[in-house]
Design a protein around this motif. Structure first.
Motif, PDB file in Angstrom:
ATOM      1  N   TYR A 188       0.810  -1.215   0.000  1.00 23.88           N
ATOM      2  CA  TYR A 188       0.000   0.000   0.000  1.00 23.88           C
ATOM      3  C   TYR A 188       0.847   1.272   0.000  1.00 23.88           C
ATOM      4  N   HIS A 189       2.142   1.111   0.145  1.00 22.58           N
ATOM      5  CA  HIS A 189       3.022   2.273  -0.021  1.00 22.58           C
ATOM      6  C   HIS A 189       3.131   2.653  -1.493  1.00 22.58           C
ATOM      7  N   TYR A 190       2.884   1.667  -2.385  1.00 25.16           N
ATOM      8  CA  TYR A 190       3.043   1.901  -3.823  1.00 25.16           C
ATOM      9  C   TYR A 190       1.732   1.875  -4.606  1.00 25.16           C
ATOM     10  N   ILE A 191       0.709   1.280  -4.042  1.00 23.99           N
ATOM     11  CA  ILE A 191      -0.610   1.288  -4.698  1.00 23.99           C
ATOM     12  C   ILE A 191      -1.671   1.470  -3.614  1.00 23.99           C
ATOM     13  N   SER A 192      -2.865   1.838  -4.033  1.00 27.64           N
ATOM     14  CA  SER A 192      -3.937   1.988  -3.047  1.00 27.64           C
ATOM     15  C   SER A 192      -5.123   1.088  -3.337  1.00 27.64           C
ATOM     16  N   SER A 193      -5.103   0.408  -4.499  1.00 29.34           N
ATOM     17  CA  SER A 193      -6.230  -0.451  -4.856  1.00 29.34           C
ATOM     18  C   SER A 193      -5.815  -1.416  -5.959  1.00 29.34           C
ATOM     19  N   LYS A 194      -6.659  -2.408  -6.237  1.00 28.04           N
ATOM     20  CA  LYS A 194      -6.395  -3.329  -7.346  1.00 28.04           C
ATOM     21  C   LYS A 194      -6.450  -2.587  -8.675  1.00 28.04           C
ATOM     22  N   ASP A 195      -7.251  -1.530  -8.760  1.00 28.51           N
ATOM     23  CA  ASP A 195      -7.291  -0.738  -9.992  1.00 28.51           C
ATOM     24  C   ASP A 195      -5.919  -0.181 -10.324  1.00 28.51           C
ATOM     25  N   ASP A 196      -5.182   0.229  -9.296  1.00 24.24           N
ATOM     26  CA  ASP A 196      -3.823   0.726  -9.520  1.00 24.24           C
ATOM     27  C   ASP A 196      -2.953  -0.372 -10.140  1.00 24.24           C
ATOM     28  N   VAL A 197      -3.126  -1.593  -9.658  1.00 23.36           N
ATOM     29  CA  VAL A 197      -2.319  -2.706 -10.167  1.00 23.36           C
ATOM     30  C   VAL A 197      -2.651  -2.980 -11.627  1.00 23.36           C
ATOM     31  N   LEU A 213     -12.145  -2.122 -14.194  1.00 22.42           N
ATOM     32  CA  LEU A 213     -11.573  -0.842 -13.789  1.00 22.42           C
ATOM     33  C   LEU A 213     -12.657   0.172 -13.471  1.00 22.42           C
ATOM     34  N   GLY A 214     -12.400   0.989 -12.457  1.00 21.57           N
ATOM     35  CA  GLY A 214     -13.306   2.089 -12.163  1.00 21.57           C
ATOM     36  C   GLY A 214     -13.226   3.150 -13.251  1.00 21.57           C
ATOM     37  N   LYS A 215     -14.161   4.065 -13.248  1.00 21.42           N
ATOM     38  CA  LYS A 215     -14.258   5.069 -14.305  1.00 21.42           C
ATOM     39  C   LYS A 215     -12.980   5.891 -14.438  1.00 21.42           C
ATOM     40  N   LYS A 216     -12.405   6.294 -13.303  1.00 22.10           N
ATOM     41  CA  LYS A 216     -11.202   7.134 -13.339  1.00 22.10           C
ATOM     42  C   LYS A 216     -10.031   6.382 -13.969  1.00 22.10           C
ATOM     43  N   HIS A 217      -9.780   5.183 -13.481  1.00 16.49           N
ATOM     44  CA  HIS A 217      -8.660   4.410 -13.993  1.00 16.49           C
ATOM     45  C   HIS A 217      -8.885   3.997 -15.451  1.00 16.49           C
ATOM     46  N   LEU A 218     -10.115   3.653 -15.794  1.00 19.13           N
ATOM     47  CA  LEU A 218     -10.406   3.266 -17.175  1.00 19.13           C
ATOM     48  C   LEU A 218     -10.128   4.424 -18.120  1.00 19.13           C
ATOM     49  N   GLY A 219     -10.517   5.620 -17.713  1.00 20.75           N
ATOM     50  CA  GLY A 219     -10.260   6.796 -18.543  1.00 20.75           C
ATOM     51  C   GLY A 219      -8.775   7.025 -18.770  1.00 20.75           C
ATOM     52  N   LEU A 260      -1.088  -0.472 -13.746  1.00 17.47           N
ATOM     53  CA  LEU A 260       0.343  -0.737 -13.909  1.00 17.47           C
ATOM     54  C   LEU A 260       0.591  -1.845 -14.916  1.00 17.47           C
ATOM     55  N   VAL A 261      -0.285  -2.841 -14.960  1.00 20.19           N
ATOM     56  CA  VAL A 261      -0.155  -3.917 -15.951  1.00 20.19           C
ATOM     57  C   VAL A 261      -0.236  -3.327 -17.355  1.00 20.19           C
ATOM     58  N   HIS A 262      -1.209  -2.445 -17.586  1.00 17.46           N
ATOM     59  CA  HIS A 262      -1.334  -1.784 -18.888  1.00 17.46           C
ATOM     60  C   HIS A 262      -0.065  -1.000 -19.212  1.00 17.46           C
ATOM     61  N   LYS A 263       0.390  -0.219 -18.265  1.00 19.92           N
ATOM     62  CA  LYS A 263       1.540   0.658 -18.474  1.00 19.92           C
ATOM     63  C   LYS A 263       2.804  -0.142 -18.786  1.00 19.92           C
ATOM     64  N   HIS A 264       3.053  -1.175 -18.013  1.00 20.88           N
ATOM     65  CA  HIS A 264       4.266  -1.962 -18.211  1.00 20.88           C
ATOM     66  C   HIS A 264       4.172  -2.831 -19.456  1.00 20.88           C
ATOM     67  N   MET A 265       2.977  -3.249 -19.821  1.00 18.25           N
ATOM     68  CA  MET A 265       2.821  -4.008 -21.059  1.00 18.25           C
ATOM     69  C   MET A 265       3.208  -3.163 -22.261  1.00 18.25           C
ATOM     70  N   GLN A 266       2.829  -1.894 -22.264  1.00 16.86           N
ATOM     71  CA  GLN A 266       3.186  -1.011 -23.370  1.00 16.86           C
ATOM     72  C   GLN A 266       4.702  -0.824 -23.442  1.00 16.86           C
ATOM     73  N   LYS A 267       5.345  -0.704 -22.313  1.00 16.43           N
ATOM     74  CA  LYS A 267       6.799  -0.559 -22.302  1.00 16.43           C
ATOM     75  C   LYS A 267       7.469  -1.837 -22.806  1.00 16.43           C
ATOM     76  N   PHE A 268       6.969  -2.964 -22.354  1.00 19.88           N
ATOM     77  CA  PHE A 268       7.521  -4.247 -22.761  1.00 19.88           C
ATOM     78  C   PHE A 268       7.355  -4.449 -24.265  1.00 19.88           C
ATOM     79  N   TRP A 269       6.206  -4.047 -24.804  1.00 23.88           N
ATOM     80  CA  TRP A 269       5.959  -4.120 -26.251  1.00 23.88           C
ATOM     81  C   TRP A 269       6.970  -3.265 -27.009  1.00 23.88           C
TER      82      TRP A 269
END
Length: 229
Positions: free
Chosen positions: A80-89, A148-154, A92-101
């Motif tokens: 919880y020092h690095y994320i606050s919810s599963k939506d954050d995780v 994903l919640g509305k904020k994270h999905l956006g 991060l999966v989306h973000k790191h997948m784009q970098k890996f691609w």
């Protein structure tokens, strides 16, 4: 190395990381100062690696943050020092997948190709190979992002538009300087981004496992469709 198992992602190159530093983060996701950026990136990577192993086994919805903490070797307090919810995780999966691609694309040295059409063609080929090799990750992202919640999905959709559609739009504009394309590069970039996940999401409809023959056929289909050949 791919995401069809629980294998960790490779470390990301500095130039790729810089391209993503200006992305908008969810307000409650820990954002590093420049001094601590490398540490936070490392911890985010650790969280993604651990979480994917659990997500692939249990699915996103049944997985708890405690499951994720255990999988990535952190206490709940550390997590919880690095994320606050599963939506954050999932973000991060989306973000790191784009970098890996993008790192996968770099292996082809496509960016050193002077001819725009040849550069586009190589990028398409390698992206399709990436999609096939990481089919499980692509399927997970497309099936589980509905949670994903509305904020994270956006934020995720904006990130996809900026980094994925924007990538293809840029290459198409280069091709357009040599040969006028059959449509607006932004529209065509969105179509390409959609078609490139076909083999990962719909490959089960083929008589055989997706292979280079299918890759060549789909690349030819895309290039003819946009008017590049």
């Amino acid at each position: 190395m791919d995401f069809n198992g629980a294998t960790p992602m490779p470390k990301l190159k500095e130039d790729v990381r810089r391209q993503h530093q200006d992305q908008e983060f969810p307000e409650d996701l820990a954002v590093a100062s420049s001094r601590n950026l490398s540490l936070v990136e490392k911890k985010h990577q650790q969280i993604v690696d651990g979480a994917l192993g659990v997500f692939f086994k249990k699915g996103y919805h049944p997985t708890t943050t405690r499951d994720i903490a255990q999988a990535c070797g952190m206490s709940m307090g550390q997590l919880y020092h690095y994320i606050s919810s599963k939506d954050d995780v999932l973000y991060l999966v989306h973000k790191h997948m784009q970098k890996f691609w993008y790192e996968y694309l770099e292996k082809s040295n496509f960016d050193n190709i002077a001819d725009p059409l040849e550069k586009l063609t190589k990028a398409l080929h390698y992206t399709l190979l990436f999609m096939i090799e990481n089919k499980k990750l692509i399927q997970f992202i497309y099936s589980e992002s509905k949670y994903l919640g509305k904020k994270h999905l956006g934020i995720v959709l904006e990130m996809d538009y900026k980094n994925v559609v924007g990538f293809w739009r840029s290459l198409l504009k280069e091709v357009d300087t040599k040969k006028p394309l059959q449509g607006d590069p932004d529209f065509l970039g969105s179509i390409i981004a959609y078609l490139l996940v076909f083999l990962a999401l719909r490959g089960w409809t083929l008589d055989e496992k997706p292979n280079r023959k299918h890759v060549d056929s789909l690349v030819d289909f895309i290039l003819r469709g946009v008017g590049a050949i």
